[in-house]
Write an enzyme that holds these catalytic residues in place. Structure first.
Site, PDB file in Angstrom:
ATOM      1  N   ASP A 128       0.899  -1.165   0.000  1.00 30.94           N
ATOM      2  CA  ASP A 128       0.000   0.000   0.000  1.00 30.94           C
ATOM      3  C   ASP A 128       0.932   1.208   0.000  1.00 30.94           C
ATOM      4  O   ASP A 128       1.456   1.594   1.049  1.00 30.94           O
ATOM      5  CB  ASP A 128      -0.878  -0.033   1.260  1.00 30.94           C
ATOM      6  CG  ASP A 128      -1.857   1.130   1.299  1.00 30.94           C
ATOM      7  OD1 ASP A 128      -2.201   1.657   0.223  1.00 30.94           O
ATOM      8  OD2 ASP A 128      -2.275   1.510   2.402  1.00 30.94           O
TER       9      ASP A 128
ATOM     10  N   GLU B 102      -0.974  -1.252  -5.094  1.00 28.81           N
ATOM     11  CA  GLU B 102      -2.203  -0.529  -5.409  1.00 28.81           C
ATOM     12  C   GLU B 102      -1.931   0.431  -6.553  1.00 28.81           C
ATOM     13  O   GLU B 102      -0.924   1.135  -6.576  1.00 28.81           O
ATOM     14  CB  GLU B 102      -2.711   0.249  -4.190  1.00 28.81           C
ATOM     15  CG  GLU B 102      -4.067   0.870  -4.474  1.00 28.81           C
ATOM     16  CD  GLU B 102      -4.680   1.516  -3.245  1.00 28.81           C
ATOM     17  OE1 GLU B 102      -4.822   0.819  -2.223  1.00 28.81           O
ATOM     18  OE2 GLU B 102      -5.018   2.704  -3.315  1.00 28.81           O
TER      19      GLU B 102
ATOM     20  N   ASP C 189      -2.927   0.923   6.932  1.00 33.98           N
ATOM     21  CA  ASP C 189      -1.958   0.644   5.869  1.00 33.98           C
ATOM     22  C   ASP C 189      -1.494  -0.809   5.906  1.00 33.98           C
ATOM     23  O   ASP C 189      -1.194  -1.397   4.868  1.00 33.98           O
ATOM     24  CB  ASP C 189      -0.738   1.568   6.005  1.00 33.98           C
ATOM     25  CG  ASP C 189      -1.158   2.999   6.300  1.00 33.98           C
ATOM     26  OD1 ASP C 189      -1.265   3.781   5.353  1.00 33.98           O
ATOM     27  OD2 ASP C 189      -1.420   3.297   7.477  1.00 33.98           O
TER      28      ASP C 189
END
Lengths: 184, 184
Positions: free
Chosen positions: A7, A68, A141
């Protein structure tokens, strides 16, 4: 298969590693959040995060890296750092010969919860459920990096030719919902 | 002082190297444009550009690296790649212990031409003038990378305590304008 999910972020970068096992089980190998101070200079912050990414890959030796996918339309204040860190992840992975997969937030939500519009709580719940954890990993996160890793792991651990539209995540979610109704 | 200036981009990344000499002169050491195909996968494109950045630093051994500062408000279509490449530049430089300076497009224009609103032609003209070149370097990414390198070189080659508000660039520009008027 072992997957590193990232992330990406400059202040907090989630690094989650999962491994697929027998019978489509997935287990947690490691999860951490690399951080850098917003008061430091950007080049130095990027090096801190890049070092943590390199260390995660070199220590845990994943077979693939999932990140991501970042869009320019997102949070303008943080998008530049997020884009920069995602670039560092991609280069670190490809330079080691590892495949890189990019997933949108909706794809990650759909993969772990069955719905592209799942909220943070649902995603966190499913991450804990799929990995057999007692609690949702924190901070967000950390949970998000594991959700990204799970998205890739679930996709590529699917039995070839199984011919079912129901994913492991969807089945697990449905079972969890039934269990919750029974408890309720 | 030798400076690598980088005009970051995923399709075209300008890499210009200049060196300051005696009497505030600045000379061209090298200029090139690293490219990657928009049809290739982003991770592979980033590695191509990262390799070119590393090669430029390792071959020309600059004392400092100057990069254009990227804003999220810019061209949304290309800003993500630009941000990613700028991150790679910063990490490549800092990991080699080199100072990194970021300059906005306005700062670059003002430093080489005396006006933050100078157009591409003025900037290109001044890059050629300051480096003693017969023609404006092409493509634009090449000229822009040299303008960024010159911005840093002119700033740090300024004579300490000279106490003048007129920069070398401004004087050169004024002389060029006078010469043009004489010709006109």
């Amino acid at each position: 298969m072992r997957v590193l999910g990232v992330d990406p972020g400059l202040t907090r970068c989630g690094l989650g590693i999962v491994e697929t096992g027998a019978g489509r089980s997935v287990s947690l190998i490691s999860v951490s959040v690399a951080t850098s101070s917003p008061e430091a200079e950007t080049p130095d912050r990027l090096v801190l995060i890049a070092d943590a990414i390199d260390a995660a890959i070199d220590r845990h030796r994943p077979d693939a890296v999932a990140v991501e996918r970042v869009f320019a339309q997102h949070n303008v204040r943080t998008v530049m750092g997020t884009a920069q860190v995602s670039g560092l992840v991609m280069v670190a992975a490809r330079r080691r010969g590892l495949p890189v997969a990019l997933y949108t937030p909706s794809e990650v939500k759909a993969a772990v919860s069955g719905s592209g519009r799942a909220d943070k709580a649902q995603v966190g719940f499913m991450v804990a459920k799929l990995l057999g954890l007692d609690a949702v990993p924190a901070p967000a996160d950390a949970a998000d990096s594991l959700a990204i890793a799970l998205t890739h792991a679930l996709r590529y651990s699917a039995t070839p030719g199984a011919g079912t539209a129901t994913t492991t995540a969807q089945r697990t979610w449905a079972e969890a919902e039934r269990a919750a109704r029974r408890r309720g």
